[in-house]
Motif scaffolding. Structure first.
Motif, PDB file in Angstrom:
ATOM      1  N   ALA A  49       1.068  -1.286  -0.050  1.00 24.74           N
ATOM      2  CA  ALA A  49       0.091  -0.141   0.003  1.00 24.74           C
ATOM      3  C   ALA A  49       0.750   1.443   0.142  1.00 24.74           C
ATOM      4  O   ALA A  49       0.720   1.988  -0.865  1.00 24.74           O
ATOM      5  CB  ALA A  49      -0.769  -0.155   1.053  1.00 24.74           C
ATOM      6  N   ALA A  99       2.834   1.657  -3.188  1.00 20.49           N
ATOM      7  CA  ALA A  99       2.206   2.035  -4.356  1.00 20.49           C
ATOM      8  C   ALA A  99       1.835   3.718  -4.269  1.00 20.49           C
ATOM      9  O   ALA A  99       1.989   4.235  -5.141  1.00 20.49           O
ATOM     10  CB  ALA A  99       0.770   1.188  -4.264  1.00 20.49           C
ATOM     11  N   GLU A 100       1.459   3.984  -3.132  1.00 21.48           N
ATOM     12  CA  GLU A 100       1.393   5.274  -2.639  1.00 21.48           C
ATOM     13  C   GLU A 100       2.790   6.249  -3.180  1.00 21.48           C
ATOM     14  O   GLU A 100       2.788   7.379  -3.612  1.00 21.48           O
ATOM     15  CB  GLU A 100       0.907   5.956  -1.434  1.00 21.48           C
ATOM     16  N   ASN A 160       0.903  -3.003  -8.720  1.00 15.82           N
ATOM     17  CA  ASN A 160       1.270  -3.330  -7.550  1.00 15.82           C
ATOM     18  C   ASN A 160       0.157  -4.310  -7.232  1.00 15.82           C
ATOM     19  O   ASN A 160      -1.119  -4.098  -7.287  1.00 15.82           O
ATOM     20  CB  ASN A 160       1.248  -2.030  -6.477  1.00 15.82           C
ATOM     21  N   CYS A 179      -0.854  -7.994  -4.632  1.00 23.27           N
ATOM     22  CA  CYS A 179      -0.659  -8.964  -3.311  1.00 23.27           C
ATOM     23  C   CYS A 179      -1.327 -10.375  -3.335  1.00 23.27           C
ATOM     24  O   CYS A 179      -2.545 -10.212  -4.198  1.00 23.27           O
ATOM     25  CB  CYS A 179      -1.288  -8.127  -2.024  1.00 23.27           C
ATOM     26  N   LEU A 194      -7.908  -0.982   1.161  1.00 24.00           N
ATOM     27  CA  LEU A 194      -6.554  -0.732   0.685  1.00 24.00           C
ATOM     28  C   LEU A 194      -5.697  -2.061   0.915  1.00 24.00           C
ATOM     29  O   LEU A 194      -6.364  -3.066   1.261  1.00 24.00           O
ATOM     30  CB  LEU A 194      -6.076   0.293   1.910  1.00 24.00           C
ATOM     31  N   ASN A 195      -4.518  -2.212   0.319  1.00 22.02           N
ATOM     32  CA  ASN A 195      -3.859  -3.489   0.579  1.00 22.02           C
ATOM     33  C   ASN A 195      -3.821  -3.772   1.964  1.00 22.02           C
ATOM     34  O   ASN A 195      -3.505  -3.023   2.757  1.00 22.02           O
ATOM     35  CB  ASN A 195      -2.505  -3.319  -0.111  1.00 22.02           C
ATOM     36  N   ILE A 208      -3.864  -3.239  -7.052  1.00 23.36           N
ATOM     37  CA  ILE A 208      -3.818  -2.086  -6.258  1.00 23.36           C
ATOM     38  C   ILE A 208      -3.866  -1.019  -7.343  1.00 23.36           C
ATOM     39  O   ILE A 208      -3.034  -1.085  -8.175  1.00 23.36           O
ATOM     40  CB  ILE A 208      -2.495  -2.118  -5.501  1.00 23.36           C
ATOM     41  N   ASN A 219      -7.540   4.986  -7.058  1.00 25.83           N
ATOM     42  CA  ASN A 219      -8.968   5.033  -7.017  1.00 25.83           C
ATOM     43  C   ASN A 219      -9.641   5.247  -8.383  1.00 25.83           C
ATOM     44  O   ASN A 219     -10.822   4.709  -8.744  1.00 25.83           O
ATOM     45  CB  ASN A 219      -9.626   5.519  -5.884  1.00 25.83           C
ATOM     46  N   MET A 275      -4.620   5.272  -3.297  1.00 29.17           N
ATOM     47  CA  MET A 275      -4.262   3.652  -4.173  1.00 29.17           C
ATOM     48  C   MET A 275      -5.184   2.721  -3.321  1.00 29.17           C
ATOM     49  O   MET A 275      -4.848   2.468  -2.013  1.00 29.17           O
ATOM     50  CB  MET A 275      -2.683   3.596  -3.884  1.00 29.17           C
ATOM     51  N   VAL A 276      -6.028   2.430  -4.028  1.00 28.70           N
ATOM     52  CA  VAL A 276      -7.146   1.189  -3.580  1.00 28.70           C
ATOM     53  C   VAL A 276      -6.857  -0.268  -3.960  1.00 28.70           C
ATOM     54  O   VAL A 276      -6.147  -0.337  -4.970  1.00 28.70           O
ATOM     55  CB  VAL A 276      -8.429   1.760  -3.452  1.00 28.70           C
ATOM     56  N   GLU A 277      -7.668  -1.013  -3.141  1.00 27.43           N
ATOM     57  CA  GLU A 277      -7.338  -2.421  -3.804  1.00 27.43           C
ATOM     58  C   GLU A 277      -8.873  -2.794  -4.169  1.00 27.43           C
ATOM     59  O   GLU A 277      -9.861  -2.874  -3.318  1.00 27.43           O
ATOM     60  CB  GLU A 277      -6.874  -3.499  -2.779  1.00 27.43           C
TER      61      GLU A 277
END
Ligand code: G6P
Ligand code: MN
Length: 451
Positions: free
Chosen positions: A153, A156-157, A170, A172, A200-201, A344, A347, A359-361
């Motif tokens: 997370a 990625a940010e 990114n 996971c 988020l991750n 990821i 958004n 940065m969202v999953e």
């Protein structure tokens, strides 16, 4: 789009995961043809121990793939089409610190969650940016970096802020591992599940688990209320997530869903929702880093030594969802398959009530130009609030790294749900700055200046 066979570089070649990933690549050669595999690591010595094992795995499947092992970024990335990144800055020695320092202060000690994750983020953002720069300089213009490096997370940010144009995806394996268990419980191959998920991750929830169009979450809920996210005999889980500590983690899905049955949580939420339980049962002198060093790492090193002596390679590494998932994602990028995977992404409205640039999953269709996120709509207030707090903690940490700001680092630690007070945050951060003196020169300075 570029034409196969591809040149693939693995950054973090000396990782214990490398043989498993390469094995996954070998069984999928028909889908993802390879001309060359390159291992790249800044620790050449460690990489040279793992490399013969990797070479053996390749040669068992192919005589034609070129195999290169290097510590030189130019050699590693020149003309590469894909880079799989799995760096561990500071190796297991620093992971041990990330886990043990917070525990000394009665706070969760975990490599990606809580203060441990924040510290690991401070170490990893800039090396990850450096990797993006190497790839931009040397690799194919349209090369993709598929990144497993943790804490995903925060990484990625950091990359979004510092290298917004980099072609990095990114990922996971935690949601896929959870889906593997769901499949085992439902008696369905995990590839047949189509899920909705937001977060988020390492901080999200499954909201639907469709099999042939039917939502099977109600059935999973009933099963989890008895056994957690494991089959009744606990036997059917991914080999990578089957150590006793992982079995416990899967079981913890039960108490979380006993309280909040609506959605199925990512297992990492245990650290945020039941931190006291976790700390109480953690041994401050023997954490997951020790378990991994004494288990996965030792086994692989012993196998490498045995192979060197006898020419026979014992079965010493996992081939599971971890390797399979990164290969699936790479195939979809390479051939514009538009497969739906949890990844990821920025958004851009996928979660309506989270910031546009977070940065969202979420699920996304993976095209050759990258992910196209699926809209998950607005999430309930409870989840939105938890997510906003975690996001703020992670974003402040990224800003602390970029600006070398002690105060922002302290705010990041204080905002994290695992940390009860600002005094805890400060005590942990100060110990971590000391332990990370080789990695955070700027913060070290800011800390000294403030004294
Ligand atoms: C899961 C997570 C990864 C994490 C790994 C740690 O797979 O999704 O992000 O790195 O667990 O596993 P370990 O066996 O090293 O504790
Ligand atoms: Mn992960």
């Amino acid at each position: 789009m570029f034409k196969p066979p591809f040149i693939l570089s693995i950054a973090g070649g000396g990782s214990t995961y490398t043989p498993g990933i390469v094995k996954s690549l070998m069984v999928r050669l028909a889908d993802f043809p390879l001309a060359e595999i390159r291992l790249y690591d800044i620790d050449g010595e460690r990489q040279s121990v793992i490399a013969p094992v990797v070479e053996k795995v390749i040669r068992d499947h192919s005589q034609s793939i070129k195999f290169t092992v290097t510590t030189d970024p130019e050699v590693a990335f020149s003309g590469a089409h894909f880079v799989f990144a799995q760096m561990r800055v500071g190796q297991y020695k620093m992971r041990e610190q990330d886990e043990k320092i917070p525990l000394r202060h009665g706070v969760v000690g975990q490599e990606t969650c809580g203060p441990g994750g924040l510290a690991y983020g401070l170490r990893t953002i800039l090396p990850m940016v450096e990797l993006c720069d190497f790839v931009e300089r040397y690799a194919h213009q349209k090369a993709w970096i598929v990144n497993y490096s943790n804490p995903a997370a925060i990484v990625a940010e950091g990359v979004r802020r510092l290298r917004p144009k980099a072609r990095v995806l990114n990922i996971c394996d935690m949601p896929v591992a959870a889906m593997r268990n769901m499949g085992a419980i439902l008696g369905v191959d995990r590839h047949k599940l189509e899920v909705d998920y937001f977060g988020l991750n390492h901080f999200g929830w499954f909201t639907r688990v469709l099999v042939d169009g039917e939502d099977r979450l109600p059935e999973l809920r009933r099963h989890i209320a008895k056994f957690g996210l494991l089959t009744e005999d606990a036997a059917q889980t991914d080999p990578q997530h089957s150590d006793p500590s992982w079995v416990k983690t899967w079981r913890h899905i039960k108490p979380i869903m006993d309280h909040f049955p609506q959605f199925l949580p990512n297992p990492y939420l245990q650290y945020y929702l039941m931190p006291n339980d976790i700390v109480e049962h953690q041994n401050p002198d023997y954490t997951r880093a020790n378990e991994v060093m004494d288990g996965r790492e030792k086994k692989l090193f012993a196998a490498a030594a045995e192979y060197k002596q006898t020419g026979i390679l014992p079965d010493a590494f996992h081939v599971g969802v971890h390797g399979a998932f990164i290969v699936d994602v790479a195939c979809s990028l390479a051939f514009d398959l538009r497969q739906r995977h949890l990844v990821i992404v920025e958004n851009k409205g996928a979660i309506a009530n989270l910031p546009y640039d977070a940065m969202v999953e979420v699920p996304a269709y993976i095209t050759s130009e990258g992910p196209e996120p699926v809209r998950m709509g607005a999430v309930p207030l409870f989840h939105q609030t938890l997510l906003m707090q975690q996001l703020a903690s992670e974003q402040l940490l990224v800003e602390a790294t970029i600006e070398g700001s002690y105060e922002k680092a302290l705010q990041a630690f204080t905002l994290n749900r695992t940390v009860p007070t600002m005094q805890h945050a400060k005590a942990i951060l100060d110990d971590m700055i000391e332990a990370n003196r080789d990695y955070w020169p700027q913060l070290q300075q800011a800390w000294k200046d403030g004294e």
